[in-house]
Enzyme design. Sequence first.
Site, PDB file in Angstrom:
ATOM      1  N   GLY A  48       0.847  -1.200   0.000  1.00 16.87           N
ATOM      2  CA  GLY A  48       0.000   0.000   0.000  1.00 16.87           C
ATOM      3  C   GLY A  48       0.868   1.230   0.000  1.00 16.87           C
ATOM      4  O   GLY A  48       1.106   1.881  -1.017  1.00 16.87           O
ATOM      5  N   ARG A  49       1.430   1.515   1.198  1.00 16.26           N
ATOM      6  CA  ARG A  49       2.255   2.706   1.400  1.00 16.26           C
ATOM      7  C   ARG A  49       3.355   2.853   0.340  1.00 16.26           C
ATOM      8  O   ARG A  49       3.606   3.953  -0.158  1.00 16.26           O
ATOM      9  CB  ARG A  49       2.912   2.586   2.777  1.00 16.26           C
ATOM     10  CG  ARG A  49       3.703   3.788   3.211  1.00 16.26           C
ATOM     11  CD  ARG A  49       4.521   3.447   4.476  1.00 16.26           C
ATOM     12  NE  ARG A  49       3.734   2.828   5.508  1.00 16.26           N
ATOM     13  CZ  ARG A  49       3.071   3.490   6.465  1.00 16.26           C
ATOM     14  NH1 ARG A  49       3.149   4.800   6.510  1.00 16.26           N
ATOM     15  NH2 ARG A  49       2.367   2.836   7.363  1.00 16.26           N
ATOM     16  N   CYS A  99      -7.680  22.399  17.384  1.00 19.59           N
ATOM     17  CA  CYS A  99      -7.649  22.736  18.807  1.00 19.59           C
ATOM     18  C   CYS A  99      -7.131  21.570  19.634  1.00 19.59           C
ATOM     19  O   CYS A  99      -7.847  20.989  20.455  1.00 19.59           O
ATOM     20  CB  CYS A  99      -9.045  23.133  19.266  1.00 19.59           C
ATOM     21  SG  CYS A  99      -9.564  24.619  18.441  1.00 19.59           S
ATOM     22  N   GLU A 100      -5.905  21.187  19.384  1.00 19.49           N
ATOM     23  CA  GLU A 100      -5.224  20.117  20.116  1.00 19.49           C
ATOM     24  C   GLU A 100      -3.764  20.521  20.179  1.00 19.49           C
ATOM     25  O   GLU A 100      -3.167  20.825  19.133  1.00 19.49           O
ATOM     26  CB  GLU A 100      -5.275  18.798  19.317  1.00 19.49           C
ATOM     27  CG  GLU A 100      -6.610  18.161  19.161  1.00 19.49           C
ATOM     28  CD  GLU A 100      -7.064  17.411  20.391  1.00 19.49           C
ATOM     29  OE1 GLU A 100      -6.240  16.785  21.054  1.00 19.49           O
ATOM     30  OE2 GLU A 100      -8.269  17.488  20.691  1.00 19.49           O
ATOM     31  N   TYR A 107      -1.953   7.090   3.597  1.00 20.25           N
ATOM     32  CA  TYR A 107      -2.580   7.268   4.908  1.00 20.25           C
ATOM     33  C   TYR A 107      -2.696   8.743   5.301  1.00 20.25           C
ATOM     34  O   TYR A 107      -2.619   9.097   6.472  1.00 20.25           O
ATOM     35  CB  TYR A 107      -1.827   6.455   5.983  1.00 20.25           C
ATOM     36  CG  TYR A 107      -1.701   4.984   5.615  1.00 20.25           C
ATOM     37  CD1 TYR A 107      -2.815   4.151   5.671  1.00 20.25           C
ATOM     38  CD2 TYR A 107      -0.492   4.439   5.172  1.00 20.25           C
ATOM     39  CE1 TYR A 107      -2.718   2.814   5.312  1.00 20.25           C
ATOM     40  CE2 TYR A 107      -0.391   3.103   4.807  1.00 20.25           C
ATOM     41  CZ  TYR A 107      -1.508   2.295   4.880  1.00 20.25           C
ATOM     42  OH  TYR A 107      -1.409   0.974   4.517  1.00 20.25           O
TER      43      TYR A 107
HETATM   44  N1  PLP Z   1      -2.410  -5.789   3.950  1.00 12.14           N
HETATM   45  C1  PLP Z   1      -2.960  -5.708   5.167  1.00 12.14           C
HETATM   46  C2  PLP Z   1      -3.780  -6.839   5.646  1.00 12.14           C
HETATM   47  C3  PLP Z   1      -2.777  -4.575   5.970  1.00 12.14           C
HETATM   48  O1  PLP Z   1      -3.318  -4.515   7.188  1.00 12.14           O
HETATM   49  C4  PLP Z   1      -1.995  -3.491   5.464  1.00 12.14           C
HETATM   50  C5  PLP Z   1      -1.759  -2.283   6.254  1.00 12.14           C
HETATM   51  O2  PLP Z   1      -2.141  -2.101   7.364  1.00 12.14           O
HETATM   52  C6  PLP Z   1      -1.454  -3.612   4.175  1.00 12.14           C
HETATM   53  C7  PLP Z   1      -1.667  -4.774   3.455  1.00 12.14           C
HETATM   54  C8  PLP Z   1      -0.652  -2.532   3.559  1.00 12.14           C
HETATM   55  O3  PLP Z   1       0.506  -2.239   4.259  1.00 12.14           O
HETATM   56  P1  PLP Z   1       1.523  -1.182   3.697  1.00 12.14           P
HETATM   57  O4  PLP Z   1       0.766   0.046   3.374  1.00 12.14           O
HETATM   58  O5  PLP Z   1       2.491  -0.986   4.808  1.00 12.14           O
HETATM   59  O6  PLP Z   1       2.173  -1.786   2.496  1.00 12.14           O
END
Ligand code: PLP
Length: 432
Positions: free
Chosen positions: A287-288, A356-357, A385
Site C-alpha cells: 500500500g504505502r 484545537c489540540e 494514509y
Molecule cells: N495488507 C494488510 C492486511 C494490511 O493490514 C496493510 C496495512 O495495514 C497492508 C496490506 C498494507 O501495508 P503497507 O501500506 O504498509 O504496504
Amino acid sequence: MKSEIKNNILYFDGCDTVELAKKYGTPLYVMSETAIVEKCREIRDAFLNKHERTRAAYAGKAFLTLSMCKIIEREGLCMDVVSGGELYTAIKANFPPEKIELNGNNKSIEELELAIGYNIGRIIVDGLDELEIIESICKGKGTKTSILYRITPGVKSDSHDYIVTGKKDSKFGIPLDDEVIFPAIERAINSPYVNFMGFHFHVGSQLHNNDSHLKALETALKLIKDTIDKYNYVTPELNIGGGFGIKYTDEDDKKSYAYFLDPMMEKIDEFSKEQNIKRPEIVIEPGRSIVGEAGITLYTIGTIKDIKGIRKYVSVDGGMTDNIRPALYQAKYESIIANKAGMPNTDMVTISGKCCESGDILIKDANLASAERGDILAVFSTGAYGHSMASNYNKNPIPATLLVKDGKSEIIVKRQTYDHMIANEVIPESLI
Ligand code: PLP
C-alpha cells in the site's frame, strides 16, 4: 525525479507547486501519477515478471479514489479492500471484481454479503465465526467463494506499535494454537461453500528490515506442511502481505522490493521442492510503498509565534485533519517552503496545524528558510494514509486531491465544502 527546484520554486511532476496552491487553494493533496506508475513498474520488475503465478494487490487503505482504482487496473495490479466503502469505490470504478480481495478483522454481515454478491476474487477470513457467516451467505445464494485464513504469525516487527500487526497479542488474524487453527482448516477444506486457498499474513507497516517477514514466512510454511501432513491438502496460494517501508526522512533506511521478496521467494521455492508440491501462487499487498512518496501536501503558512528561547511555531491551514500520522504515531516528515525552495534553511521551527489540540503538530524541529505569512509549505511523502485517514475535526473540510503528470494537473477529489459537511445533519422537530 518527481520533485525539483527551479528559480526558487518547488516543482512536482513538472508542476509549479506555488501555482497549484494559487489555482486550487490549500491545503491541497498532490499525487504524482508518474511516481505511482513507476512504483507499479518496480513491482512488476521485482516480482510479477520475475516469478510466475504471482499477484500484487494494492492495499487501497493507503489511498483509494475512483481515479486510483483506474491507475491500479491499468498497471495490472489487483486490489485489496478492507470495508464495504472501499469495495464500493472499486466496483464503482469498474474494477474487475475477480481481482479484488477483502481483508478486515471485523467484517459486517452486510460487507460480506456485498463481497459475495459481487463475486470478488478472495475473502481473507479473520476468524472462525466469519467463516460461518460466509458459509451461510453462500448457502443462501447457492454459490461458493474463495477464502484464505489470515494467521497471526506471532512475530514482532520493528515499527511503531500501532502499525505492528503480526504479534500474538493482536486483533488481527487467527491465533496458531493447535486447537484453534486445525479445526478451522479442517472445516474450510470440507466446506461445500468455500474454496480453501491457503494462508495470509501481514506483519506490519513501514518496515525497513525483512526479519519479521522471514520469520512469519517460516511459520506459514510450517502450517502449509502441517496441512499437507494432517489432511493431505495442498493449499494453492499464500499471501505474504505488504509493509514495505518508504523514505519519509533521512532517518529511513528504505529497502528495495527485492530485499524483501527475493529471500522469501527463495525460501518458498526451496520448501515447495522439499515437499514435492507445485509452488503456491504468491500474493503481496503493498500500500504505502506505491503511493507514499508519490504525494505531497501543500499548505499556506499563517500565524508565526516566536516564543523566545523556547520554540518558533509556524502554523499552517491544515494539520491533523489531513495528516493524522504525526499525532497518532509520532510519524516524521520533511518539508520545504515551496516559494523559497532554493533559499538556505536558516530557521529551526515547529510546524503546527490549526486544530484545537496541542498535539496537532505536523513536524517538530523543521529546518526551513525564513517563513512568512502567505508562504506555501510543501510536506513530502504524504501520499499514503493522509487523504485516507482524513477527518472533519473542528469541521475542517477535507482538502482537494490533484493528480499531476508532466506539468499537467487534474482534480481527482474535489475540496469538501461547509455544505458537504452538514449535508447529513438533521434538526429534529423538537429543536425547531
Ligand atoms: N495488507 C494488510 C492486511 C494490511 O493490514 C496493510 C496495512 O495495514 C497492508 C496490506 C498494507 O501495508 P503497507 O501500506 O504498509 O504496504
